[in-house]
Design an enzyme around this catalytic site. Sequence first.
Site, PDB file in Angstrom:
ATOM      1  N   SER A 161     -56.312 -36.004 -31.528  1.00  0.00           N
ATOM      2  CA  SER A 161     -57.659 -36.540 -31.674  1.00  0.00           C
ATOM      3  C   SER A 161     -58.157 -36.072 -33.040  1.00  0.00           C
ATOM      4  O   SER A 161     -58.192 -34.875 -33.316  1.00  0.00           O
ATOM      5  CB  SER A 161     -58.536 -35.976 -30.562  1.00  0.00           C
ATOM      6  OG  SER A 161     -59.887 -36.316 -30.776  1.00  0.00           O
ATOM      7  N   LYS A 187     -55.709 -40.760 -32.147  1.00  0.00           N
ATOM      8  CA  LYS A 187     -57.035 -41.180 -31.684  1.00  0.00           C
ATOM      9  C   LYS A 187     -58.033 -40.745 -32.734  1.00  0.00           C
ATOM     10  O   LYS A 187     -57.995 -39.599 -33.193  1.00  0.00           O
ATOM     11  CB  LYS A 187     -57.339 -40.512 -30.340  1.00  0.00           C
ATOM     12  CG  LYS A 187     -58.815 -40.395 -29.971  1.00  0.00           C
ATOM     13  CD  LYS A 187     -58.982 -39.816 -28.574  1.00  0.00           C
ATOM     14  CE  LYS A 187     -60.141 -38.836 -28.520  1.00  0.00           C
ATOM     15  NZ  LYS A 187     -60.268 -38.197 -27.187  1.00  0.00           N
ATOM     16  N   LYS A 189     -62.156 -40.541 -33.930  1.00  0.00           N
ATOM     17  CA  LYS A 189     -63.542 -40.593 -33.473  1.00  0.00           C
ATOM     18  C   LYS A 189     -64.255 -41.686 -34.249  1.00  0.00           C
ATOM     19  O   LYS A 189     -64.023 -41.845 -35.461  1.00  0.00           O
ATOM     20  CB  LYS A 189     -64.217 -39.244 -33.726  1.00  0.00           C
ATOM     21  CG  LYS A 189     -63.634 -38.114 -32.892  1.00  0.00           C
ATOM     22  CD  LYS A 189     -64.013 -38.272 -31.425  1.00  0.00           C
ATOM     23  CE  LYS A 189     -63.528 -37.092 -30.603  1.00  0.00           C
ATOM     24  NZ  LYS A 189     -63.891 -37.238 -29.185  1.00  0.00           N
ATOM     25  N   ASP A 214     -62.432 -43.121 -29.985  1.00  0.00           N
ATOM     26  CA  ASP A 214     -63.326 -42.475 -29.017  1.00  0.00           C
ATOM     27  C   ASP A 214     -64.726 -42.435 -29.615  1.00  0.00           C
ATOM     28  O   ASP A 214     -64.938 -41.853 -30.683  1.00  0.00           O
ATOM     29  CB  ASP A 214     -62.811 -41.048 -28.739  1.00  0.00           C
ATOM     30  CG  ASP A 214     -63.615 -40.321 -27.668  1.00  0.00           C
ATOM     31  OD1 ASP A 214     -64.581 -40.909 -27.138  1.00  0.00           O
ATOM     32  OD2 ASP A 214     -63.266 -39.161 -27.369  1.00  0.00           O
ATOM     33  N   GLU A 239     -62.419 -45.419 -26.055  1.00  0.00           N
ATOM     34  CA  GLU A 239     -62.864 -44.391 -25.114  1.00  0.00           C
ATOM     35  C   GLU A 239     -64.382 -44.228 -25.159  1.00  0.00           C
ATOM     36  O   GLU A 239     -64.965 -44.101 -26.236  1.00  0.00           O
ATOM     37  CB  GLU A 239     -62.159 -43.069 -25.481  1.00  0.00           C
ATOM     38  CG  GLU A 239     -62.398 -41.933 -24.516  1.00  0.00           C
ATOM     39  CD  GLU A 239     -61.647 -40.668 -24.955  1.00  0.00           C
ATOM     40  OE1 GLU A 239     -60.717 -40.753 -25.786  1.00  0.00           O
ATOM     41  OE2 GLU A 239     -62.013 -39.580 -24.462  1.00  0.00           O
ATOM     42  N   ASP A 264     -64.297 -41.172 -20.194  1.00  0.00           N
ATOM     43  CA  ASP A 264     -64.183 -39.716 -20.319  1.00  0.00           C
ATOM     44  C   ASP A 264     -65.444 -39.126 -19.676  1.00  0.00           C
ATOM     45  O   ASP A 264     -65.466 -38.821 -18.474  1.00  0.00           O
ATOM     46  CB  ASP A 264     -64.046 -39.350 -21.816  1.00  0.00           C
ATOM     47  CG  ASP A 264     -64.062 -37.855 -22.112  1.00  0.00           C
ATOM     48  OD1 ASP A 264     -64.307 -37.064 -21.197  1.00  0.00           O
ATOM     49  OD2 ASP A 264     -63.859 -37.460 -23.285  1.00  0.00           O
ATOM     50  N   LYS A 288     -60.197 -34.444 -17.722  1.00  0.00           N
ATOM     51  CA  LYS A 288     -60.380 -33.113 -18.305  1.00  0.00           C
ATOM     52  C   LYS A 288     -60.664 -32.149 -17.172  1.00  0.00           C
ATOM     53  O   LYS A 288     -61.578 -32.394 -16.367  1.00  0.00           O
ATOM     54  CB  LYS A 288     -61.555 -33.114 -19.291  1.00  0.00           C
ATOM     55  CG  LYS A 288     -61.270 -33.850 -20.588  1.00  0.00           C
ATOM     56  CD  LYS A 288     -62.465 -33.836 -21.512  1.00  0.00           C
ATOM     57  CE  LYS A 288     -62.113 -34.546 -22.821  1.00  0.00           C
ATOM     58  NZ  LYS A 288     -63.323 -34.842 -23.623  1.00  0.00           N
ATOM     59  N   GLY A 316     -58.741 -33.253 -24.427  1.00  0.00           N
ATOM     60  CA  GLY A 316     -58.860 -31.883 -24.933  1.00  0.00           C
ATOM     61  C   GLY A 316     -60.303 -31.540 -25.235  1.00  0.00           C
ATOM     62  O   GLY A 316     -61.140 -32.433 -25.416  1.00  0.00           O
TER      63      GLY A 316
END
Length: 395
Positions: A161, A187, A189, A214, A239, A264, A288, A316
């Site tokens: 990420s 991934k 952000k 995400d 996400e 998430d 998670k 994570g």
Amino acid sequence: MADGTRNGICDLPEPTYKSRHLEEIKMKIDSVTIREIRMPLVHFFETSFGRTTERRILLVTVRTEGVDGWGECTAGEHPFYNEESIDTAWYVIREYLAPTLLGKDVAVGANCPALFARVRAHRMAKAAVENAVWDAEAQLRGVPLWKLVGGSRTELNAGVSIGIQDSPEQLLEKIETELAAGYQRIKVKVRPGWDVNVLSRIRGRWPDILLSCDANSAYTMNDVEHLKKFEAFKLLMIEQPLWNDDIYFHAKLQAQLQTALCLDESIHHVRDAQTALHMKACRIMNIKLGRVGGFSEAKKVHDACQQADVPVWCGGMLESGIGRVHNLAMSTLPNFTLPGDVSASKRYWKEDIIEPEVVVSPKGTISIPDEAGRGFQVKTEVVEKFTVRKELVGN
Ligand code: OSB
Ligand code: MG
């Protein structure tokens, strides 16, 4: 309706809290230690809700039958990812969760949720303690934690990420480094102003990599037309585009997109997962441990997704080695078929608190050790060095 389903919603089997093939053991809890450690990140991590440069991490040590079980609280420094923070978790563990366990024979880690049920939510606080009990249980039984959890995979596919950077060029450089290290999925952000522009740069350079994004709730239903532009980038998933506590509008959005959505923040427990699956609010789920309250609930979310044929992966939370190794154990469950956000210790820390550190092979895989317990020793002297406050509940 086929067996096991009712009204189209997958029906969960009754939870079995006692592993029948394992002997009964005693686990009388003598003490619970809570501590805060500080660890500077090797590189800052920025999401749509802010930038982190140094982690404040709450660790729990549960002493029982002569062993120490360790747990990590994944709450952030601020209540920005969800409503918890390291300080709310400290309070809840010290005042409620730890006293509940003290002097009791909890028998198995899976008994913790029932013992903690009187406290509403505070799932990251609960997970830190419950996971520490599982960690101790694996040591006492002499079985690998991942086997105790019910896992079977011994080699995991790792993804990364990558946070928002100061410039798109810096992001491309980071991606290049991670791909060279072997990571199987990137991934990134995103947030308004850092999305279509960067995704198009990434795809222009790497047309075929497994790529997802995400948003950490950075968009609303006013952005549907904008989010449709993401379709061009052939993302594995988008996400959590919408509100952290929403499922309904994610279902509305998913119906308008080809690209799979992944939830998430919205998934707190198995009932949220069942709701999301029933409403088709996502086609992939992120699990998670902290967000759902620990191993027991994570297993239920996993099972619900598996029954619905929805793949999951492990998210994570910038964990130290302890949380990282617990993430690995969870990721050995069979429906964790997509590369997770569980990457090498050295991406985060100059020095991790476990030995060996988590390493990723040039093929982008992580091997799971077949040792009893967590399979990675806690470097207690390093933990002490990083500790800024500590409290013992019990004696
Ligand atoms: O949404 O997955 C998230 C980190 C902090 C808070 C939320 C998230 C993240 C990450 C980091 O994406 C993943 C990692 O630990 O590398
Ligand atoms: Mg996320």
